[in-house]
Motif scaffolding. Sequence first.
Motif, mmCIF file in Angstrom:
data_model
loop_
_atom_site.group_PDB
_atom_site.id
_atom_site.type_symbol
_atom_site.label_atom_id
_atom_site.label_comp_id
_atom_site.label_asym_id
_atom_site.label_seq_id
_atom_site.Cartn_x
_atom_site.Cartn_y
_atom_site.Cartn_z
ATOM 1 N N VAL A 237 0.847 -1.194 0.000
ATOM 2 C CA VAL A 237 0.000 0.000 0.000
ATOM 3 C C VAL A 237 0.883 1.246 0.000
ATOM 4 C CG1 VAL A 237 -2.072 -0.926 1.077
ATOM 5 C CG2 VAL A 237 -0.186 -0.133 2.532
ATOM 6 N N TRP A 238 0.291 2.320 -0.441
ATOM 7 C CA TRP A 238 0.940 3.634 -0.460
ATOM 8 C C TRP A 238 1.410 3.989 0.946
ATOM 9 C CZ3 TRP A 238 0.999 8.603 1.307
ATOM 10 C CH2 TRP A 238 1.418 9.611 0.440
ATOM 11 N N PRO A 239 2.579 4.581 1.162
ATOM 12 C CA PRO A 239 3.583 4.995 0.176
ATOM 13 C C PRO A 239 4.643 3.937 -0.091
ATOM 14 C CG PRO A 239 4.215 5.777 2.332
ATOM 15 C CD PRO A 239 2.960 4.975 2.535
ATOM 16 N N GLY A 240 4.521 2.736 0.442
ATOM 17 C CA GLY A 240 5.519 1.699 0.218
ATOM 18 C C GLY A 240 6.745 1.896 1.075
ATOM 19 N N GLY A 645 -1.766 9.850 -0.155
ATOM 20 C CA GLY A 645 -2.366 8.532 -0.353
ATOM 21 C C GLY A 645 -2.356 8.125 -1.810
ATOM 22 N N SER A 646 -2.986 7.008 -2.062
ATOM 23 C CA SER A 646 -2.993 6.414 -3.382
ATOM 24 C C SER A 646 -3.350 7.449 -4.460
ATOM 25 C CB SER A 646 -4.005 5.267 -3.381
ATOM 26 O OG SER A 646 -3.976 4.625 -4.611
ATOM 27 N N GLY A 647 -2.552 7.478 -5.504
ATOM 28 C CA GLY A 647 -2.794 8.432 -6.591
ATOM 29 C C GLY A 647 -1.934 9.670 -6.496
ATOM 30 N N ILE A 648 -1.370 9.925 -5.322
ATOM 31 C CA ILE A 648 -0.512 11.103 -5.123
ATOM 32 C C ILE A 648 0.942 10.645 -5.159
ATOM 33 C CG2 ILE A 648 0.152 12.933 -3.498
ATOM 34 C CD1 ILE A 648 -2.678 13.363 -4.510
ATOM 35 N N ARG A 649 1.794 11.459 -5.736
ATOM 36 C CA ARG A 649 3.219 11.136 -5.776
ATOM 37 C C ARG A 649 3.800 11.301 -4.369
ATOM 38 N NH1 ARG A 649 6.310 10.711 -10.481
ATOM 39 N NH2 ARG A 649 4.621 11.365 -11.829
ATOM 40 N N SER A 691 1.760 16.668 -6.826
ATOM 41 C CA SER A 691 1.653 16.028 -8.129
ATOM 42 C C SER A 691 1.003 14.658 -7.982
ATOM 43 C CB SER A 691 3.057 15.872 -8.709
ATOM 44 O OG SER A 691 2.991 15.558 -10.069
ATOM 45 N N THR A 692 0.153 14.332 -8.931
ATOM 46 C CA THR A 692 -0.487 13.029 -8.867
ATOM 47 C C THR A 692 0.376 12.007 -9.589
ATOM 48 O OG1 THR A 692 -1.772 13.736 -10.762
ATOM 49 C CG2 THR A 692 -2.853 13.805 -8.623
ATOM 50 N N GLY A 693 0.267 10.771 -9.174
ATOM 51 C CA GLY A 693 1.015 9.694 -9.825
ATOM 52 C C GLY A 693 0.195 9.145 -10.973
ATOM 53 N N ARG A 694 0.314 7.868 -11.180
ATOM 54 C CA ARG A 694 -0.405 7.232 -12.283
ATOM 55 C C ARG A 694 -1.912 7.498 -12.240
ATOM 56 N NH1 ARG A 694 2.119 1.683 -11.261
ATOM 57 N NH2 ARG A 694 3.623 2.887 -10.097
ATOM 58 N N GLY A 695 -2.374 8.333 -13.134
ATOM 59 C CA GLY A 695 -3.812 8.534 -13.278
ATOM 60 C C GLY A 695 -4.439 9.425 -12.236
ATOM 61 N N GLY A 696 -3.891 9.479 -11.049
ATOM 62 C CA GLY A 696 -4.512 10.259 -9.997
ATOM 63 C C GLY A 696 -5.780 9.561 -9.540
ATOM 64 N N SER A 697 -6.458 10.110 -8.577
ATOM 65 C CA SER A 697 -7.645 9.399 -8.110
ATOM 66 C C SER A 697 -8.768 10.366 -7.756
ATOM 67 C CB SER A 697 -7.280 8.540 -6.894
ATOM 68 O OG SER A 697 -6.819 9.377 -5.860
ATOM 69 N N LEU A 698 -8.667 11.610 -8.229
ATOM 70 C CA LEU A 698 -9.723 12.564 -7.928
ATOM 71 C C LEU A 698 -10.751 12.582 -9.059
ATOM 72 C CD1 LEU A 698 -7.543 15.529 -6.637
ATOM 73 C CD2 LEU A 698 -8.962 14.021 -5.263
#
Length: 871
Positions: A237-240, A645-649, A691-698
Amino acid sequence: MHLPTSLNWRKVPWSSTPYSVTLAFLKIEFMKKYVVVFLAVYAVNCLAQETVGLDYYLPQQINYDTSIPTPASIIGHEVGEWHVTHDKLMFYMQTLANSSDRITIENRGRTFEGRPILLLTITSPENHGKIEKIRKEHIALTENGSTSMTLEEMPIVVYQGFSVHGNEPSGANAGMAYAYYLAAAQGPEIDKILDNMVILMDPSFNPDGLQRFAYWANTNKSINLNSDSNEREYHEVWPGGRTNHYWFDINRDWLPVQLPESRARIKTFHKWLPNILTDHHEMGTNSTFFFQPGEPTRVHPLTPKLNQELTAEIGTYHAKALNKIGSLYYSEENYDDYYYGKGSTYPDVMGGIGILFEQASSRGHVQESENGLLTFPFTIRNQFTAALSTIEAAKNMRTKILSYQRDFYKGLREEAARNKTKAIVFGDHKDAAKTWHLAEILDRQNIKFHELKEDVSIGGTNYKKGSSYVVPMNQKNHRLIKAMFEKRTTFTDSLFYDISAWTFPLAFGLDYNELPTLSNAGSEVTDFKPLTGAVTQQSTYAYLFEWHEYYSPKALNKIVNKGIRAKVAQYPFSMNGSTYDYGTVMIPVQNQELSSEELYEFLKEVAKESYLTITAVTTGVTQGIDLGSGDFEPVKKQKVAILVGSGIRSSDAGEIWHLFDTRYDIKLTKIDTEYFSRTDLSSYTDLIIPSTGRGGSLGKADAEKLKEWVKEGGTLIGYRTMANWLDKQEFMDLTFKKDTLVAKNISFGKKNDFLGAQVTGGAIFEAKTDRSHPINFGYKNSTLALFRNSNIYLKPEKDSYNNPIQYTNKPLLSGYISEENLNLIKNSVPFKIKRLGKGRVILFTDNTNFRAFWYGTNKLLMNAIFFGPMM
Ligand SMILES: [Zn+2]
């Protein structure tokens, strides 16, 4: 011959194991009581998986000292059976050090989460008896007079570090078997190694990350090991666990030294100047094993050619050892040796040889891969093997590598004397703290620097004594100074594994000049004193401080949090012979919740903690705006949240968290994307979306929620890829500058190089600024150096006053960018602001907080927070 078996740990009597150090959960009484339980668990595991014993890793045909405890006898499981937690790893290393006269152990500091940063020194007992003498002689080899020294008896120094990325755990787990081997192996082979070598072993480069990952892998492990790559165990899970507590990649910090883990190891590095430094990593599951040298065209020009040749010769030992156990590997491709902030590259500019190892990751306990089932023990064994082949190479190449180091420093001394530039001066006469922090890096890197002799103007730039330093170029580590201060815009390759520029005075936003003489140098700074701050005197009227000092936002935050009214000057003014720039903070004395006396005491504390001077004034009359003018805008107490969280860099988010928490002492509420839609935002003044990571989640609903909140007066601050989202969700109407690049005469085989050349991996660009805009308050110059690692190019607004930061016509200061992208960035804007109802939407296309060392642009974010409503 005695080989430890998988059940060997039962044979070690508990009472003979030293327990001078105890961990709460490993108390000996507890252990005695639960030995039976451990055995039972072990038996169950045996049914479900093939547990390998210690002998799987260790060289065969060797006797091992039975008085040395095996890892399993101390931590309760075999190496590779579970992912070792840092607590257990530490416990084993301490136990080992207590049991072996070949090992000493020291704690060099604490991580952000309070874990010890351990170092094992491993050599023969005889060498241990004269270790300081060995160290001094080793350092003398790099000094003047070294030519007369004989290398025949001199040990080589090897620094071996493991798992700087916590979720690349095979290194740290291999370290247990490796340390056991070094402590317990018997015979002439190991004796020769220990006699001729000092091994500095750093069992975990990243204790907090290792702990986080071990928790993940272990808590998801099934009795029936599941190699299905869709299994949760292989998807942290984020952030690893890759990063440290504040989500920093520690393996980018060897040059900036901003994190406690790096501080400890850089200290060790300078103390010993190791000949070889190894850095054990992991890579994609479908890979094999990599060892340096890497891509030959991507070596930093300050690294000697011989360094790469020796790396290649050491590589022959890795190849031979991996051949022997049948493991696939590769070399001379993929990874590079360019950015000196990485562990395997940093030593190359210091007369050492840095070596990167990358092992295909099983991530959890066993995973399917293109190369068949990849078990955790297999990955550990490859790392163990490479650790051993390193010292085998070190043993055989000892005098050759020692003389390389001696010649390197001899060459450096000659080079230093020839330098046309005799010194570099850097500083900011309005910002002593920022200047101090760059000097602090020099101090940590063992680079000598001097006070400025007296205030001076050089090429139109004013340098002030106390907020400027002079670095002489004729000194031992002058190549490191070059690596830190130089600007570079031409390159032999267009691909970079990491950033292509890191010019420190630009990162700090400091003035600097090269000097042809040492005439401006005052006395050498030998006792680097901490920063200080003070209030000039008690006032019954008002206090002032300019916004330029790095820690002024910390001061302002403390003041408004105390319920004290403070106002910010929208224009410059002068009084009592001093000038006060845009953004000067004014605190009136009357009608505050604190009495005049209490306010003075409080501000003294603020000044001290924020390292700045607060000036008392006795009148409201100024040349320019008077202190009672409407052009002093009130500043409100801020309550800031950040979306994580998930989606955020995570790296971008962590940099901001670290900035608020460790530098500015500003509380920052981390709101997770997982529950963001259910969170009431009404009490927050600011929300930062990194910055969002892959795809973002918003989604759309989130956008509506945020718009309502902004309209009610909130300040939304988005970074980098949020540009696309803010545009799409109609927060802002942005025009992106794009280039439709078409490949001409590019073969399929060259496709990746062609596309890779368009990546802006990290370079520095110049923008011109409108100093009257609150986003630029606190900057004394009208240009700004920005770090950029994205390809988002925005067209400026029609009205010039809406473009307070704009890239210049010749923006490249340092680093690599493709010609196409350089054309796009010219005159584009990295900052946008839009009013929406009572609130503001702010966008930065660039990272203003890069890796904790980009001090120069931290204030932009603080300005957005404190002055957003004034924009
Ligand atoms: Zn790594």
